[in-house]
Design a protein around this motif. Structure first.
Motif, PDB file in Angstrom:
ATOM      1  N   SER A  20       0.804  -1.221   0.000  1.00  0.00           N
ATOM      2  CA  SER A  20       0.000   0.000   0.000  1.00  0.00           C
ATOM      3  C   SER A  20       0.838   1.272   0.000  1.00  0.00           C
ATOM      4  CB  SER A  20      -0.942  -0.003   1.210  1.00  0.00           C
ATOM      5  OG  SER A  20      -1.859  -1.066   1.104  1.00  0.00           O
ATOM      6  N   VAL A  21       2.141   1.153  -0.252  1.00  0.00           N
ATOM      7  CA  VAL A  21       2.991   2.349  -0.334  1.00  0.00           C
ATOM      8  C   VAL A  21       2.431   3.266  -1.426  1.00  0.00           C
ATOM      9  CG1 VAL A  21       5.278   3.197  -1.024  1.00  0.00           C
ATOM     10  CG2 VAL A  21       5.082   1.295   0.590  1.00  0.00           C
ATOM     11  N   GLY A  22       2.310   4.551  -1.088  1.00  0.00           N
ATOM     12  CA  GLY A  22       1.768   5.539  -2.013  1.00  0.00           C
ATOM     13  C   GLY A  22       0.270   5.730  -1.878  1.00  0.00           C
ATOM     14  N   ARG A  23      -0.384   4.901  -1.088  1.00  0.00           N
ATOM     15  CA  ARG A  23      -1.833   4.990  -0.938  1.00  0.00           C
ATOM     16  C   ARG A  23      -2.205   5.712   0.349  1.00  0.00           C
ATOM     17  NH1 ARG A  23      -4.788   0.132  -3.287  1.00  0.00           N
ATOM     18  NH2 ARG A  23      -6.329   1.757  -3.585  1.00  0.00           N
ATOM     19  N   LEU A  24      -3.365   6.312   0.344  1.00  0.00           N
ATOM     20  CA  LEU A  24      -3.906   6.989   1.510  1.00  0.00           C
ATOM     21  C   LEU A  24      -4.598   5.946   2.381  1.00  0.00           C
ATOM     22  CD1 LEU A  24      -4.169   9.926   2.568  1.00  0.00           C
ATOM     23  CD2 LEU A  24      -6.447   9.954   1.555  1.00  0.00           C
ATOM     24  N   VAL A  25      -4.258   5.923   3.669  1.00  0.00           N
ATOM     25  CA  VAL A  25      -4.770   4.905   4.580  1.00  0.00           C
ATOM     26  C   VAL A  25      -5.353   5.574   5.808  1.00  0.00           C
ATOM     27  CG1 VAL A  25      -4.113   2.936   6.037  1.00  0.00           C
ATOM     28  CG2 VAL A  25      -3.083   3.209   3.774  1.00  0.00           C
ATOM     29  N   ALA A  65      -3.358   9.134   6.524  1.00  0.00           N
ATOM     30  CA  ALA A  65      -2.055   9.526   5.993  1.00  0.00           C
ATOM     31  C   ALA A  65      -1.678   8.641   4.817  1.00  0.00           C
ATOM     32  CB  ALA A  65      -0.995   9.419   7.093  1.00  0.00           C
ATOM     33  N   ARG A  66      -0.754   9.124   4.005  1.00  0.00           N
ATOM     34  CA  ARG A  66      -0.255   8.382   2.856  1.00  0.00           C
ATOM     35  C   ARG A  66       1.017   7.645   3.263  1.00  0.00           C
ATOM     36  NH1 ARG A  66      -2.216   8.920  -1.733  1.00  0.00           N
ATOM     37  NH2 ARG A  66      -3.010  11.013  -1.347  1.00  0.00           N
ATOM     38  N   ILE A  67       1.058   6.335   3.009  1.00  0.00           N
ATOM     39  CA  ILE A  67       2.246   5.545   3.346  1.00  0.00           C
ATOM     40  C   ILE A  67       3.368   5.884   2.359  1.00  0.00           C
ATOM     41  CG2 ILE A  67       3.216   3.226   3.552  1.00  0.00           C
ATOM     42  CD1 ILE A  67       0.436   2.223   4.323  1.00  0.00           C
ATOM     43  N   GLN A  68       4.520   6.267   2.902  1.00  0.00           N
ATOM     44  CA  GLN A  68       5.680   6.619   2.077  1.00  0.00           C
ATOM     45  C   GLN A  68       6.662   5.451   1.966  1.00  0.00           C
ATOM     46  OE1 GLN A  68       5.872   9.766   0.521  1.00  0.00           O
ATOM     47  NE2 GLN A  68       3.767   9.773   1.270  1.00  0.00           N
ATOM     48  N   MET A 119       6.298   2.369   9.622  1.00  0.00           N
ATOM     49  CA  MET A 119       6.251   3.055   8.333  1.00  0.00           C
ATOM     50  C   MET A 119       6.377   4.560   8.518  1.00  0.00           C
ATOM     51  SD  MET A 119       2.264   2.238   7.855  1.00  0.00           S
ATOM     52  CE  MET A 119       2.174   1.127   9.237  1.00  0.00           C
ATOM     53  N   ASP A 120       6.873   5.185   7.473  1.00  0.00           N
ATOM     54  CA  ASP A 120       6.889   6.627   7.389  1.00  0.00           C
ATOM     55  C   ASP A 120       5.650   7.023   6.605  1.00  0.00           C
ATOM     56  OD1 ASP A 120       9.380   7.067   8.702  1.00  0.00           O
ATOM     57  OD2 ASP A 120      10.387   6.373   6.896  1.00  0.00           O
ATOM     58  N   VAL A 121       4.887   7.956   7.157  1.00  0.00           N
ATOM     59  CA  VAL A 121       3.658   8.390   6.516  1.00  0.00           C
ATOM     60  C   VAL A 121       3.681   9.897   6.339  1.00  0.00           C
ATOM     61  CG1 VAL A 121       2.314   6.452   7.433  1.00  0.00           C
ATOM     62  CG2 VAL A 121       2.365   8.612   8.687  1.00  0.00           C
ATOM     63  N   GLU A 122       2.857  10.368   5.413  1.00  0.00           N
ATOM     64  CA  GLU A 122       2.703  11.798   5.187  1.00  0.00           C
ATOM     65  C   GLU A 122       1.252  12.157   5.460  1.00  0.00           C
ATOM     66  OE1 GLU A 122       4.429  14.389   1.741  1.00  0.00           O
ATOM     67  OE2 GLU A 122       2.447  13.634   1.130  1.00  0.00           O
ATOM     68  N   VAL A 123       1.065  13.031   6.437  1.00  0.00           N
ATOM     69  CA  VAL A 123      -0.271  13.483   6.803  1.00  0.00           C
ATOM     70  C   VAL A 123      -0.604  14.678   5.917  1.00  0.00           C
ATOM     71  CG1 VAL A 123      -1.738  14.328   8.672  1.00  0.00           C
ATOM     72  CG2 VAL A 123       0.138  12.738   9.183  1.00  0.00           C
ATOM     73  N   LYS A 133      -6.345  22.986   4.711  1.00  0.00           N
ATOM     74  CA  LYS A 133      -6.559  24.410   4.443  1.00  0.00           C
ATOM     75  C   LYS A 133      -5.279  25.114   4.013  1.00  0.00           C
ATOM     76  CE  LYS A 133     -10.476  24.795   7.527  1.00  0.00           C
ATOM     77  NZ  LYS A 133     -11.072  25.457   8.663  1.00  0.00           N
ATOM     78  N   GLY A 134      -4.625  24.583   2.997  1.00  0.00           N
ATOM     79  CA  GLY A 134      -3.448  25.231   2.434  1.00  0.00           C
ATOM     80  C   GLY A 134      -2.137  24.950   3.145  1.00  0.00           C
ATOM     81  N   ARG A 135      -2.172  24.237   4.255  1.00  0.00           N
ATOM     82  CA  ARG A 135      -0.937  23.896   4.965  1.00  0.00           C
ATOM     83  C   ARG A 135      -0.222  22.762   4.246  1.00  0.00           C
ATOM     84  NH1 ARG A 135      -3.297  23.943  11.045  1.00  0.00           N
ATOM     85  NH2 ARG A 135      -3.598  26.182  11.188  1.00  0.00           N
ATOM     86  N   LYS A 136       1.094  22.731   4.434  1.00  0.00           N
ATOM     87  CA  LYS A 136       1.892  21.689   3.806  1.00  0.00           C
ATOM     88  C   LYS A 136       1.719  20.363   4.545  1.00  0.00           C
ATOM     89  CE  LYS A 136       5.398  24.639   1.889  1.00  0.00           C
ATOM     90  NZ  LYS A 136       6.797  24.789   1.584  1.00  0.00           N
ATOM     91  N   PRO A 137       1.835  19.244   3.810  1.00  0.00           N
ATOM     92  CA  PRO A 137       1.768  17.937   4.463  1.00  0.00           C
ATOM     93  C   PRO A 137       2.921  17.781   5.449  1.00  0.00           C
ATOM     94  CG  PRO A 137       1.737  17.722   2.064  1.00  0.00           C
ATOM     95  CD  PRO A 137       2.025  19.143   2.377  1.00  0.00           C
ATOM     96  N   THR A 138       2.707  16.975   6.477  1.00  0.00           N
ATOM     97  CA  THR A 138       3.757  16.723   7.453  1.00  0.00           C
ATOM     98  C   THR A 138       4.054  15.227   7.506  1.00  0.00           C
ATOM     99  OG1 THR A 138       2.119  16.549   9.224  1.00  0.00           O
ATOM    100  CG2 THR A 138       3.154  18.694   8.910  1.00  0.00           C
ATOM    101  N   GLY A 139       5.312  14.901   7.696  1.00  0.00           N
ATOM    102  CA  GLY A 139       5.726  13.510   7.797  1.00  0.00           C
ATOM    103  C   GLY A 139       5.777  13.075   9.249  1.00  0.00           C
ATOM    104  N   ARG A 140       5.593  11.792   9.451  1.00  0.00           N
ATOM    105  CA  ARG A 140       5.742  11.236  10.790  1.00  0.00           C
ATOM    106  C   ARG A 140       6.014   9.746  10.685  1.00  0.00           C
ATOM    107  NH1 ARG A 140       0.745   9.945  14.642  1.00  0.00           N
ATOM    108  NH2 ARG A 140       2.410   8.732  15.528  1.00  0.00           N
ATOM    109  N   ARG A 141       6.533   9.212  11.745  1.00  0.00           N
ATOM    110  CA  ARG A 141       6.837   7.788  11.846  1.00  0.00           C
ATOM    111  C   ARG A 141       5.699   7.113  12.603  1.00  0.00           C
ATOM    112  NH1 ARG A 141       9.626   3.736   9.569  1.00  0.00           N
ATOM    113  NH2 ARG A 141      10.096   2.160  11.096  1.00  0.00           N
ATOM    114  N   LEU A 142       5.236   5.991  12.119  1.00  0.00           N
ATOM    115  CA  LEU A 142       4.160   5.251  12.748  1.00  0.00           C
ATOM    116  C   LEU A 142       4.627   3.808  12.922  1.00  0.00           C
ATOM    117  CD1 LEU A 142       1.208   5.602  13.679  1.00  0.00           C
ATOM    118  CD2 LEU A 142       0.503   4.989  11.377  1.00  0.00           C
ATOM    119  N   ALA A 143       4.762   3.386  14.173  1.00  0.00           N
ATOM    120  CA  ALA A 143       5.180   2.010  14.458  1.00  0.00           C
ATOM    121  C   ALA A 143       3.986   1.082  14.292  1.00  0.00           C
ATOM    122  CB  ALA A 143       5.726   1.915  15.882  1.00  0.00           C
ATOM    123  N   PHE A 144       4.238  -0.166  13.894  1.00  0.00           N
ATOM    124  CA  PHE A 144       3.148  -1.132  13.746  1.00  0.00           C
ATOM    125  C   PHE A 144       2.388  -1.313  15.056  1.00  0.00           C
ATOM    126  CE2 PHE A 144       5.776  -2.762  10.121  1.00  0.00           C
ATOM    127  CZ  PHE A 144       4.881  -2.412   9.131  1.00  0.00           C
ATOM    128  N   GLY A 145       3.080  -1.204  16.183  1.00  0.00           N
ATOM    129  CA  GLY A 145       2.449  -1.348  17.480  1.00  0.00           C
ATOM    130  C   GLY A 145       1.465  -0.234  17.809  1.00  0.00           C
TER     131      GLY A 145
END
Length: 181
Positions: free
Chosen positions: A97-102, A121-124, A131-135, A139-151
């Motif tokens: 699902s990399v590249g998909r919105l989840v 978020a979109r899985i990167q 996984m690294d995801v992009e939220v 309202k015009g704000r830039k996407p933000t990245g974050r780390r999401l552990a499987f746990g």
């Protein structure tokens, strides 16, 4: 279906499915009137073609008949790939699902870190720990990245996107050459 029958069917069919470089995702037997429906769900990194399902269906049918695994009662065999709305439960599901919105339902630990019980978020990228995801920005704000552990993930499901602007991205369902109609 009893656990014993499920395990027997899995043991019988997994080598056959694996020989085609497919993953046996699910086996279910459900009553349907006087018959039963045996549903075999398969998947792979490259997806599953309709012709592959048809060929595999014939092979599975032959194997089930030879082993008498379904007994004497009538049954209908369905060989299919997972639907777009299936839950992501295995590491390979997230990797595919990399590249998909989840949409993620978070565990209490994940809620604490995210400040909410739900995250879309979109899985990167995906590795062994998470996984690294992009939220997406709001309202015009830039996407933000974050780390999401499987746990931190209690449940996850791909969100269907009909109007994605970035159609050339992996998992977006198109290529950069695709023209808008």
């Amino acid at each position: 279906m009893s656990t014993t029958q499920s395990e027997r069917l899995r043991e019988l069919l997994e080598p056959l499915v694996g020989s085609r470089e497919l993953d046996l995702e699910e086996i279910t037997v459900t009553p349907a009137g006087k018959r039963r429906v045996l549903r075999v769900v398969v998947d792979s990194d490259a997806g599953v073609l309709l012709d592959t399902c048809a060929e595999l269906s014939r092979e599975i049918s032959d194997k089930l008949d030879a082993a008498d695994a379904m007994g004497e009662a009538e049954y209908v065999l369905e060989v299919t790939s997972p639907g777009a709305d299936r839950p992501l439960t295995e590491h390979r599901h997230f990797r595919r699902s990399v590249g998909r919105l989840v949409k993620f339902q978070l565990t209490p630990e994940g809620k604490e870190r995210a400040g909410a019980g739900e995250l879309t978020a979109r899985i990167q990228t995906v590795d062994e720990d998470g996984m690294d995801v992009e939220v997406p920005g709001v309202k015009g704000r830039k996407p933000t990245g974050r780390r999401l552990a499987f746990g931190e993930v209690a449940k996850a499901r791909v969100e269907i996107e009909f109007n994605r602007k970035d159609k050339g991205a992996p998992g977006a369902g198109g290529t950069e050459e695709t023209e808008e109609a």
